[in-house]
Design a protein around this motif. Sequence first.
Motif, PDB file in Angstrom:
ATOM      1  N   SER A  83     -10.671   5.198 -21.278  1.00 54.29           N
ATOM      2  CA  SER A  83     -10.483   5.969 -22.511  1.00 54.29           C
ATOM      3  C   SER A  83     -11.811   6.194 -23.219  1.00 54.29           C
ATOM      4  CB  SER A  83      -9.495   5.237 -23.425  1.00 54.29           C
ATOM      5  OG  SER A  83      -9.388   5.901 -24.675  1.00 54.29           O
ATOM      6  N   ASN A  84     -12.614   5.141 -23.332  1.00 52.63           N
ATOM      7  CA  ASN A  84     -13.922   5.275 -23.988  1.00 52.63           C
ATOM      8  C   ASN A  84     -14.864   6.166 -23.184  1.00 52.63           C
ATOM      9  OD1 ASN A  84     -13.163   3.630 -26.101  1.00 52.63           O
ATOM     10  ND2 ASN A  84     -14.019   1.780 -25.218  1.00 52.63           N
ATOM     11  N   GLU A  87     -13.784   9.720 -23.740  1.00 54.85           N
ATOM     12  CA  GLU A  87     -14.150  10.119 -25.099  1.00 54.85           C
ATOM     13  C   GLU A  87     -15.653  10.399 -25.194  1.00 54.85           C
ATOM     14  OE1 GLU A  87     -13.516   8.567 -29.722  1.00 54.85           O
ATOM     15  OE2 GLU A  87     -13.100   7.244 -28.022  1.00 54.85           O
ATOM     16  N   LEU A 236     -20.051   5.587 -29.953  1.00 58.65           N
ATOM     17  CA  LEU A 236     -19.271   5.774 -28.725  1.00 58.65           C
ATOM     18  C   LEU A 236     -19.933   5.083 -27.535  1.00 58.65           C
ATOM     19  CD1 LEU A 236     -18.278   9.548 -29.074  1.00 58.65           C
ATOM     20  CD2 LEU A 236     -16.817   7.557 -29.423  1.00 58.65           C
TER      21      LEU A 236
END
Length: 322
Positions: A83-84, A87, A236
């Motif tokens: 997911s990271n 993203e 992020l």
Amino acid sequence: NEHYPEKENTTYLDNKFNINTEEESQIVNLNYTDNEPRKTALVLNEWFNKFENEVYSYLENNNQDYLNSLENKKDSDYQKYISNLNEYNNFKKDNNISLLKSRLNRKENRLVRLEESIEQLKNNIESTNAELEVVNNQLSNTKEFLIKKESITDESLNKLQSINQNQTLINLLTTENEFYNPQYSNLSDKKNNINQSLTVFQIDLKNYRNEINDLEKEIVNLENKINDLEKKEEILKDQLNNSKGNYNSSINKYDNERQNLIEKDYNIELISKANINEQPVSPNYKLNIAIAGVLGLMLSVFIVFFKEFIKNADLEQYKENN
């Protein structure tokens, strides 16, 4: 229920069955007392087997639950990492910080060039105004129109007078013509050209200043945008590195713990088995009679001695004292 169907199992066993462990020891003692030797040994041995199976089952289930929890943690960390990663990649795709920096650099260079151009324009305006002032001074000292006299020569005049005695007509042959001064015209043209140049310089100066104002606002907005994007990218990136580190740690921990559990050797050893005494202890009558005889003899000697002591004792002194 199997061996004592008529009993209340919990209460019955609470009174007869006992489990205890020795401090700082791996030994567990199972004690069971009853008046039926065969059944007592049977119950205790079966109890040990059940205890052993229960422990092995507990260890197996507990270890499997532990591995399952580590595997779930690994899967969860993997999903978080993916997911990271998505993203972060989407952010990089949607926000080209390098392009924004390049655009910012071009605008800053353009701003520097405009400021240099403004300085050059100011110098040009200053020099042009000085030139205009010179031209205006020259114009003020130059006549706009000039007069030109036109007349015939004396020889021609004498000839005409000999032919025609009309003096009035002869005087008309001498004239004065007014015409536009070319020098003044040139100076006027030069003044107009200078004014046009000044107008162009002033318009350029105004446009440059307006462009500088716009550029300064755009540069500030770009700097803020780049700063915000870089902070978000850093966040992020940190999240991605942390989730990747957590995932790698989960993989290592799962593999290590699984290997450790495989290598573990659980062994419950029965130290002492409950045995049935085929020759139970019975009363030793001879020994009991001998002991009773000795004790009776000793008691009789004591009694005789005590009586003799009382008989020979002088009890009057105790009465007088009383």
